[in-house]
Write a protein that holds these residues in place. Structure first.
Motif, PDB file in Angstrom:
ATOM      1  N   LYS A  65       1.366  -1.018   0.102  1.00  0.00           N
ATOM      2  CA  LYS A  65       0.141   0.341  -0.100  1.00  0.00           C
ATOM      3  C   LYS A  65       1.223   1.652   0.053  1.00  0.00           C
ATOM      4  O   LYS A  65       1.605   2.201   0.873  1.00  0.00           O
ATOM      5  CB  LYS A  65      -1.057   0.324   1.381  1.00  0.00           C
ATOM      6  CG  LYS A  65      -1.775  -1.608   1.200  1.00  0.00           C
ATOM      7  CD  LYS A  65      -2.479  -1.486   2.522  1.00  0.00           C
ATOM      8  CE  LYS A  65      -3.886  -1.907   2.106  1.00  0.00           C
ATOM      9  NZ  LYS A  65      -4.299  -2.505   3.612  1.00  0.00           N
ATOM     10  N   TRP A  78       0.465   4.749  -0.952  1.00  0.00           N
ATOM     11  CA  TRP A  78      -0.101   5.237  -0.704  1.00  0.00           C
ATOM     12  C   TRP A  78      -0.101   5.828   0.935  1.00  0.00           C
ATOM     13  O   TRP A  78      -0.199   6.988   1.236  1.00  0.00           O
ATOM     14  CB  TRP A  78      -1.617   5.615  -1.658  1.00  0.00           C
ATOM     15  CG  TRP A  78      -2.322   4.595  -0.357  1.00  0.00           C
ATOM     16  CD1 TRP A  78      -3.068   4.300   0.680  1.00  0.00           C
ATOM     17  CD2 TRP A  78      -2.578   3.280  -0.450  1.00  0.00           C
ATOM     18  NE1 TRP A  78      -3.572   2.712   0.924  1.00  0.00           N
ATOM     19  CE2 TRP A  78      -3.250   2.163   0.011  1.00  0.00           C
ATOM     20  CE3 TRP A  78      -2.061   2.535  -2.406  1.00  0.00           C
ATOM     21  CZ2 TRP A  78      -3.326   1.104  -0.359  1.00  0.00           C
ATOM     22  CZ3 TRP A  78      -2.572   0.971  -3.254  1.00  0.00           C
ATOM     23  CH2 TRP A  78      -3.687   0.710  -2.036  1.00  0.00           C
ATOM     24  N   GLU A  79       0.189   4.879   1.598  1.00  0.00           N
ATOM     25  CA  GLU A  79       0.535   5.388   3.503  1.00  0.00           C
ATOM     26  C   GLU A  79       1.936   5.892   3.629  1.00  0.00           C
ATOM     27  O   GLU A  79       1.795   6.574   4.397  1.00  0.00           O
ATOM     28  CB  GLU A  79       0.063   3.618   3.899  1.00  0.00           C
ATOM     29  CG  GLU A  79      -0.370   2.801   4.064  1.00  0.00           C
ATOM     30  CD  GLU A  79      -0.592   1.281   4.590  1.00  0.00           C
ATOM     31  OE1 GLU A  79       0.798   1.277   4.959  1.00  0.00           O
ATOM     32  OE2 GLU A  79      -2.042   1.074   5.014  1.00  0.00           O
ATOM     33  N   ASN A 134       0.151   8.956   4.341  1.00  0.00           N
ATOM     34  CA  ASN A 134       0.112   9.451   5.941  1.00  0.00           C
ATOM     35  C   ASN A 134      -1.225  10.393   6.128  1.00  0.00           C
ATOM     36  O   ASN A 134      -1.694  10.961   7.543  1.00  0.00           O
ATOM     37  CB  ASN A 134       1.011   9.765   6.990  1.00  0.00           C
ATOM     38  CG  ASN A 134       1.146   9.697   8.190  1.00  0.00           C
ATOM     39  OD1 ASN A 134       0.240   8.753   8.804  1.00  0.00           O
ATOM     40  ND2 ASN A 134       1.086  10.246   9.528  1.00  0.00           N
ATOM     41  N   SER A 156      -5.717   9.638   6.481  1.00  0.00           N
ATOM     42  CA  SER A 156      -6.268   7.994   6.699  1.00  0.00           C
ATOM     43  C   SER A 156      -6.721   8.325   5.343  1.00  0.00           C
ATOM     44  O   SER A 156      -7.906   7.453   5.311  1.00  0.00           O
ATOM     45  CB  SER A 156      -7.303   8.225   7.765  1.00  0.00           C
ATOM     46  OG  SER A 156      -7.488   9.593   8.256  1.00  0.00           O
ATOM     47  N   SER A 175      -5.957   7.294   2.184  1.00  0.00           N
ATOM     48  CA  SER A 175      -6.075   5.745   2.583  1.00  0.00           C
ATOM     49  C   SER A 175      -7.687   4.923   2.238  1.00  0.00           C
ATOM     50  O   SER A 175      -7.587   4.074   1.840  1.00  0.00           O
ATOM     51  CB  SER A 175      -5.108   5.302   4.056  1.00  0.00           C
ATOM     52  OG  SER A 175      -4.099   5.851   4.309  1.00  0.00           O
ATOM     53  N   GLU A 208      -8.917   2.442  -0.461  1.00  0.00           N
ATOM     54  CA  GLU A 208      -8.994   1.067   0.298  1.00  0.00           C
ATOM     55  C   GLU A 208     -10.348   0.893  -0.580  1.00  0.00           C
ATOM     56  O   GLU A 208     -10.686  -0.228  -0.926  1.00  0.00           O
ATOM     57  CB  GLU A 208      -9.171   1.022   1.395  1.00  0.00           C
ATOM     58  CG  GLU A 208      -8.095   0.881   2.676  1.00  0.00           C
ATOM     59  CD  GLU A 208      -6.850  -0.746   2.130  1.00  0.00           C
ATOM     60  OE1 GLU A 208      -7.859  -1.001   1.373  1.00  0.00           O
ATOM     61  OE2 GLU A 208      -6.121  -0.629   2.605  1.00  0.00           O
TER      62      GLU A 208
END
Length: 507
Positions: free
Chosen positions: A67, A69-70, A73, A75, A78, A82
């Motif tokens: 992942k 894109w994490e 940082n 949320s 993210s 998903e």
């Protein structure tokens, strides 16, 4: 069919498998580039030690995984990513294409084995009573008779893969399935990167909206000041009109920003598979700066990009296609076995005397085809050569995209620092002109000029922040995201039988 027949067939079958060979060229991955990749990227900021700004992550041989894109940082980003992985319809379409490609392997594999069939039949017929001969002009009747026939046959036909035609067909299907999987991963990466880019674009748009809101607020205060000075006779009406026009232009610009934001919001809804009419993104300004991205070394790029893996598997499939075409030059052998039970009465159908069987084989060879087979082989050779060129072009494009993204990040980081200085100067310009206007030294038109300069510089700076973030996404996409070639399924994996859930019709 008796035991002696089976004893004759089985050894012959084993012998045919043993002598079968593969014709056609063996596949070897051709060189991707004429020269070996350099030790590091040309546009990497590490190659410009005196330049301040964005820096890549250390160590240099690091690599994003999974992942990606994490790394930002965030949320909210993210969560959207998903949802995209589950509901994006382009990804689903690519996945179903991959599933369809896997079924072609089973279709090709089935040709290695005999085809067994049966056609039970029952018939009852009555002959004509007037089909006999004539004697001295008089009809001699043999009498009508009725015949019943019950048949329970079993036929086996098989063409042994003597020259590897079927095995090359299997390899071709396997490589194409791997290609389809690489296309799936490339589509997934493309959609993920587009979502991240759009996400930062909408955050940049929110930052512009906030900027214009602050500008409208400041312009309103300036208009109130101009009106107060006019009403007290200190200033002329022209200053009021100029201040009002400046405010109106800022208000119009603020309204216009809503168009792009709405379109970005609708685009995100489409990407995550949601109806745009029921989806919204809360307003939040762009506050992040690009994180350090691990670059790795240039030679790793060939293993990190799914489009390069797809181009390489396309060459492998084309090479197997040549073997299929070459096999046409060699004779084929067709074996057939027919047996079963046949009786005029069902009562005696399963009696031992009712059995019948036959065994045969045919060798087929084309003696003359006016150059058709040679032309077909040449066609697939040229197709393979074209695929090699396509593979190398894909590799060159990959290096170009990485270098482009690195150059953008490095140069934008410098430009941002310069633009920040320009904004500070413009702010001071406004302060000085406002002071000179309030003391009556300069007319209000000078204040308008300073305000427009500040707004333009602030707009440019906000746009540069957005470009900086989207350039980091482009770099990650150019590097292959979190994918590497080890995740590509093997030929054995793609050849596994599909489960019932994988072959269910969607409604």
């Amino acid at each position: 069919m008796n035991k002696q027949l089976l004893k004759a067939i089985l050894p012959m079958t084993a012998m045919l498998f043993a002598i079968g060979c593969m014709v056609g060229p063996k596949y070897h991955t051709p060189p991707a580039t004429a020269q070996a990749p350099p030790a590091s990227y040309k546009e990497s900021p590490t190659q410009f030690p005196t330049t301040e700004g964005w820096k890549p992550a250390q160590p240099q041989d690091g690599m994003l995984r999974g992942k990606w894109w994490e790394i930002y940082n965030d949320s909210e980003l993210s969560s959207l990513e998903e949802q995209l992985n589950v509901n994006n319809q382009n990804i689903k379409q690519a996945f179903e294409n991959f599933m369809a490609a896997r079924t072609l392997i089973a279709q090709a594999h089935s040709q290695l084995y005999p085809t067994i069939g049966t056609a039970p039949a029952y018939s009852r017929s009555r002959g004509s009573a007037n089909t006999g001969g004539t004697v001295l002009g008089t009809v001699s009747s043999t009498g009508a008779h009725t015949v019943s026939l019950n048949t329970l046959p079993l036929s086996i036909s098989w063409e042994p893969d003597l020259w590897g035609r079927v095995r090359n067909m299997i390899r071709n299907a396997q490589y194409n399935a791997q290609l389809s999987e690489a296309d799936l991963e490339n589509e997934r990466l493309t959609e993920q990167a587009l979502l991240a880019t759009t996400f930062f674009e909408i955050r940049g748009q929110d930052a512009l909206i906030r900027l214009f809101q602050d500008t409208v607020e400041q312009d309103q205060k300036a208009l109130d000041l101009a009106k107060a000075r006019y009403e007290t006779g200190v200033d002329t009406e022209i200053s009021v009109v100029e201040a009002q026009n400046t405010l109106q232009n800022a208000q119009a610009g603020l309204t216009n920003l809503g168009i792009a934001r709405a379109q970005f919001e609708h685009s995100i809804a489409m990407l995550i598979g949601t109806n745009a009419s029921s989806f919204s993104v809360p307003n939040r300004t762009l506050s992040a700066t690009p994180p350090p991205v691990p670059l790795g070394i240039p030679s790793e790029l060939l293993e990190r990009r799914p489009d390069i893996a797809a181009a390489e598997r396309n060459m492998a499939a084309a090479n197997a296609q040549i073997g299929i075409a070459v096999a046409a030059f060699y004779p084929s052998l067709d074996l057939s076995v027919t047996g079963g039970l046949e009786s005029s009465t069902f009562k005696h159908l399963f009696d031992w005397p009712s059995r019948f069987w036959s065994v045969g084989g045919t060798v087929n060879e084309t003696l003359y085809d006016a150059g058709l087979r040679r032309a077909t082989v040449n066609q697939f050779i040229e197709t393979y050569n074209a695929d090699v060129a396509g593979y190398r072009q894909t590799v060159l494009t990959a290096f170009e995209q990485v270098e482009d993204a690195l150059a953008s990040l490095r140069i934008l980081s410098q430009q941002i620092k310069q633009q920040e200085d320009a904004v500070h100067s413009a702010q001071r310009f406004v302060e000085l002109e406002m002071g000179r206007y309030q003391t009556g030294i300069d007319p209000y038109i000078n204040v308008v000029t300073a305000q427009n300069t500040l707004l333009s510089d602030q707009q440019s700076l906000t746009s540069l922040y957005t470009q900086h973030m989207t350039a980091s996404v482009q770099l990650i996409e150019a590097l292959g995201g979190g994918w590497d070639r080890s995740q590509l399924p093997s030929t054995g994996d793609v050849s596994k039988k599909l489960t019932a859930s994988e072959t269910t019709i969607q409604r």
